[in-house]
Design a protein around this motif. Structure first.
Motif, PDB file in Angstrom:
ATOM      1  N   ARG A  16       0.842  -1.184  -0.002  1.00 47.16           N
ATOM      2  CA  ARG A  16      -0.032  -0.075   0.008  1.00 47.16           C
ATOM      3  C   ARG A  16       0.921   1.371  -0.004  1.00 47.16           C
ATOM      4  NH1 ARG A  16      -5.632   0.730   2.518  1.00 47.16           N
ATOM      5  NH2 ARG A  16      -5.766   2.883   2.468  1.00 47.16           N
ATOM      6  N   VAL A  17       0.434   2.103  -0.928  1.00 47.31           N
ATOM      7  CA  VAL A  17       1.401   3.315  -1.071  1.00 47.31           C
ATOM      8  C   VAL A  17       0.788   4.465  -0.428  1.00 47.31           C
ATOM      9  CG1 VAL A  17       2.535   4.794  -2.542  1.00 47.31           C
ATOM     10  CG2 VAL A  17       2.263   2.678  -3.158  1.00 47.31           C
ATOM     11  N   THR A  18       1.398   4.895   0.666  1.00 50.71           N
ATOM     12  CA  THR A  18       0.792   6.212   1.382  1.00 50.71           C
ATOM     13  C   THR A  18       1.781   7.023   1.581  1.00 50.71           C
ATOM     14  OG1 THR A  18       1.583   5.279   3.447  1.00 50.71           O
ATOM     15  CG2 THR A  18      -0.575   4.481   2.935  1.00 50.71           C
ATOM     16  N   LEU A  19       1.269   8.440   1.668  1.00 50.35           N
ATOM     17  CA  LEU A  19       2.100   9.631   1.874  1.00 50.35           C
ATOM     18  C   LEU A  19       2.527   9.679   3.080  1.00 50.35           C
ATOM     19  CD1 LEU A  19      -0.008  12.231  -0.409  1.00 50.35           C
ATOM     20  CD2 LEU A  19       2.103  10.891  -1.152  1.00 50.35           C
ATOM     21  N   GLY A  20       3.876   9.885   3.387  1.00 51.45           N
ATOM     22  CA  GLY A  20       4.521  10.023   4.603  1.00 51.45           C
ATOM     23  C   GLY A  20       4.173  11.744   5.142  1.00 51.45           C
ATOM     24  N   PRO A  21       4.205  12.137   6.231  1.00 56.97           N
ATOM     25  CA  PRO A  21       3.802  13.258   6.842  1.00 56.97           C
ATOM     26  C   PRO A  21       4.842  14.253   6.089  1.00 56.97           C
ATOM     27  CG  PRO A  21       4.613  11.921   8.707  1.00 56.97           C
ATOM     28  CD  PRO A  21       4.830  11.243   7.302  1.00 56.97           C
ATOM     29  N   GLY A  22       6.228  14.329   5.734  1.00 59.97           N
ATOM     30  CA  GLY A  22       6.702  15.157   5.166  1.00 59.97           C
ATOM     31  C   GLY A  22       6.187  15.539   3.646  1.00 59.97           C
ATOM     32  N   GLU A  23       5.846  14.321   3.059  1.00 59.26           N
ATOM     33  CA  GLU A  23       5.165  14.719   1.724  1.00 59.26           C
ATOM     34  C   GLU A  23       3.905  15.320   1.889  1.00 59.26           C
ATOM     35  OE1 GLU A  23       4.941  10.647   0.619  1.00 59.26           O
ATOM     36  OE2 GLU A  23       7.085  10.740  -0.422  1.00 59.26           O
ATOM     37  N   LEU A  24       2.937  15.107   2.946  1.00 56.27           N
ATOM     38  CA  LEU A  24       1.795  16.076   3.009  1.00 56.27           C
ATOM     39  C   LEU A  24       2.138  17.265   3.524  1.00 56.27           C
ATOM     40  CD1 LEU A  24      -0.319  13.320   5.200  1.00 56.27           C
ATOM     41  CD2 LEU A  24      -0.529  14.012   2.597  1.00 56.27           C
ATOM     42  N   VAL A  25       2.919  17.643   4.479  1.00 56.70           N
ATOM     43  CA  VAL A  25       3.122  19.113   4.493  1.00 56.70           C
ATOM     44  C   VAL A  25       3.816  19.550   3.567  1.00 56.70           C
ATOM     45  CG1 VAL A  25       4.816  20.603   5.847  1.00 56.70           C
ATOM     46  CG2 VAL A  25       3.476  18.427   6.940  1.00 56.70           C
ATOM     47  N   GLY A  26       4.589  19.065   2.656  1.00 56.41           N
ATOM     48  CA  GLY A  26       5.264  19.669   1.283  1.00 56.41           C
ATOM     49  C   GLY A  26       4.076  19.873   0.346  1.00 56.41           C
ATOM     50  N   LEU A  27       2.944  18.955   0.257  1.00 53.91           N
ATOM     51  CA  LEU A  27       2.021  19.239  -0.910  1.00 53.91           C
ATOM     52  C   LEU A  27       1.152  20.493  -0.269  1.00 53.91           C
ATOM     53  CD1 LEU A  27       0.288  17.963  -3.258  1.00 53.91           C
ATOM     54  CD2 LEU A  27      -0.936  16.643  -1.751  1.00 53.91           C
ATOM     55  N   ALA A  28       0.828  20.562   0.953  1.00 50.96           N
ATOM     56  CA  ALA A  28       0.106  21.688   1.523  1.00 50.96           C
ATOM     57  C   ALA A  28       0.885  23.093   1.276  1.00 50.96           C
ATOM     58  CB  ALA A  28      -0.077  21.621   3.027  1.00 50.96           C
ATOM     59  N   ALA A  29       2.075  22.775   1.508  1.00 52.93           N
ATOM     60  CA  ALA A  29       3.137  24.037   1.060  1.00 52.93           C
ATOM     61  C   ALA A  29       2.977  24.342  -0.329  1.00 52.93           C
ATOM     62  CB  ALA A  29       4.409  23.876   1.779  1.00 52.93           C
ATOM     63  N   LEU A  30       2.988  23.507  -1.169  1.00 53.48           N
ATOM     64  CA  LEU A  30       3.116  23.851  -2.753  1.00 53.48           C
ATOM     65  C   LEU A  30       1.775  24.429  -3.005  1.00 53.48           C
ATOM     66  CD1 LEU A  30       4.611  23.361  -4.888  1.00 53.48           C
ATOM     67  CD2 LEU A  30       3.666  21.414  -5.654  1.00 53.48           C
ATOM     68  N   VAL A  31       0.759  23.881  -2.546  1.00 49.60           N
ATOM     69  CA  VAL A  31      -0.485  24.440  -2.867  1.00 49.60           C
ATOM     70  C   VAL A  31      -0.731  25.696  -2.447  1.00 49.60           C
ATOM     71  CG1 VAL A  31      -3.076  24.240  -2.616  1.00 49.60           C
ATOM     72  CG2 VAL A  31      -1.734  22.043  -3.161  1.00 49.60           C
ATOM     73  N   ALA A  32      -0.393  25.974  -1.116  1.00 48.84           N
ATOM     74  CA  ALA A  32      -0.543  27.561  -0.381  1.00 48.84           C
ATOM     75  C   ALA A  32       0.361  28.420  -1.224  1.00 48.84           C
ATOM     76  CB  ALA A  32      -0.158  27.146   1.168  1.00 48.84           C
ATOM     77  N   LEU A  33       1.773  28.084  -1.553  1.00 42.69           N
ATOM     78  CA  LEU A  33       2.514  28.791  -2.339  1.00 42.69           C
ATOM     79  C   LEU A  33       2.021  29.298  -3.636  1.00 42.69           C
ATOM     80  CD1 LEU A  33       5.370  30.206  -2.217  1.00 42.69           C
ATOM     81  CD2 LEU A  33       5.988  28.241  -3.535  1.00 42.69           C
ATOM     82  N   PHE A  34       1.256  28.417  -4.100  1.00 40.61           N
ATOM     83  CA  PHE A  34       0.641  28.720  -5.597  1.00 40.61           C
ATOM     84  C   PHE A  34      -0.307  29.804  -5.341  1.00 40.61           C
ATOM     85  CE2 PHE A  34      -2.935  27.862  -8.593  1.00 40.61           C
ATOM     86  CZ  PHE A  34      -2.053  28.365  -9.693  1.00 40.61           C
ATOM     87  N   VAL A  35      -1.342  29.583  -4.201  1.00 44.16           N
ATOM     88  CA  VAL A  35      -2.439  30.612  -4.244  1.00 44.16           C
ATOM     89  C   VAL A  35      -1.760  31.843  -3.503  1.00 44.16           C
ATOM     90  CG1 VAL A  35      -4.504  30.976  -2.529  1.00 44.16           C
ATOM     91  CG2 VAL A  35      -3.903  28.545  -3.437  1.00 44.16           C
ATOM     92  N   GLY A  36      -0.688  31.776  -2.666  1.00 46.15           N
ATOM     93  CA  GLY A  36      -0.075  32.932  -2.177  1.00 46.15           C
ATOM     94  C   GLY A  36       0.264  33.872  -3.554  1.00 46.15           C
ATOM     95  N   LEU A  37       1.303  33.181  -4.348  1.00 45.30           N
ATOM     96  CA  LEU A  37       1.655  33.919  -5.300  1.00 45.30           C
ATOM     97  C   LEU A  37       0.534  34.357  -6.313  1.00 45.30           C
ATOM     98  CD1 LEU A  37       4.667  31.611  -6.655  1.00 45.30           C
ATOM     99  CD2 LEU A  37       4.833  33.800  -5.510  1.00 45.30           C
ATOM    100  N   ILE A  38      -0.502  33.633  -6.566  1.00 44.45           N
ATOM    101  CA  ILE A  38      -1.636  34.234  -7.373  1.00 44.45           C
ATOM    102  C   ILE A  38      -2.405  35.514  -6.757  1.00 44.45           C
ATOM    103  CG2 ILE A  38      -4.040  33.780  -8.327  1.00 44.45           C
ATOM    104  CD1 ILE A  38      -1.645  32.554  -9.984  1.00 44.45           C
ATOM    105  N   THR A  39      -2.403  35.366  -5.430  1.00 43.92           N
ATOM    106  CA  THR A  39      -2.972  36.457  -4.545  1.00 43.92           C
ATOM    107  C   THR A  39      -1.707  37.687  -4.805  1.00 43.92           C
ATOM    108  OG1 THR A  39      -3.982  35.076  -3.134  1.00 43.92           O
ATOM    109  CG2 THR A  39      -3.728  37.439  -2.522  1.00 43.92           C
ATOM    110  N   LEU A  40      -0.333  37.616  -4.842  1.00 44.56           N
ATOM    111  CA  LEU A  40       0.517  38.555  -4.885  1.00 44.56           C
ATOM    112  C   LEU A  40       0.189  39.334  -6.244  1.00 44.56           C
ATOM    113  CD1 LEU A  40       2.874  40.273  -3.528  1.00 44.56           C
ATOM    114  CD2 LEU A  40       4.020  38.289  -4.308  1.00 44.56           C
ATOM    115  N   MET A  41       0.183  38.242  -7.348  1.00 44.56           N
ATOM    116  CA  MET A  41       0.192  38.854  -8.554  1.00 44.56           C
ATOM    117  C   MET A  41      -1.081  39.946  -8.781  1.00 44.56           C
ATOM    118  SD  MET A  41       2.057  36.335 -10.990  1.00 44.56           S
ATOM    119  CE  MET A  41       1.085  34.781 -10.379  1.00 44.56           C
TER     120      MET A  41
END
Length: 79
Positions: A7-32
């Motif tokens: 069973r392939v599951t995401l580790g805690p670091g991968e989940l935090v990284g994915l959340a940070a990536l999505v938040a960075l995208f939304v933050g950059l769009i808001t900044l622009m």
């Protein structure tokens, strides 16, 4: 015999990284769009926290639960 697939599951670091990536995208769009760095940081932080909560709830939904204390597991017969 066939071996069960791992069973392939995401580790805690991968989940935090994915959340940070999505938040960075939304933050950059808001900044622009708004050209206000403080507001985009607030949106980044709020999106990051919201993403972490949503991803944690989704991981809880797909993780198999252990039986509660005192419950018996169903017996399997090997006939």
């Amino acid at each position: 015999m066939t071996e069960p697939r791992p069973r392939v599951t995401l580790g805690p670091g991968e989940l935090v990284g994915l959340a940070a990536l999505v938040a960075l995208f939304v933050g950059l769009i808001t900044l622009m769009v708004t050209r206000e760095p403080i507001f985009s940081l607030i949106v980044f932080g709020g999106t990051f926290v919201l993403d972490l909560v949503v991803l944690a709830m989704l991981m809880l939904a797909i993780t198999p639960n252990r039986p509660a204390d005192g419950e018996r597991q169903p017996e399997t017969k090997n006939d």
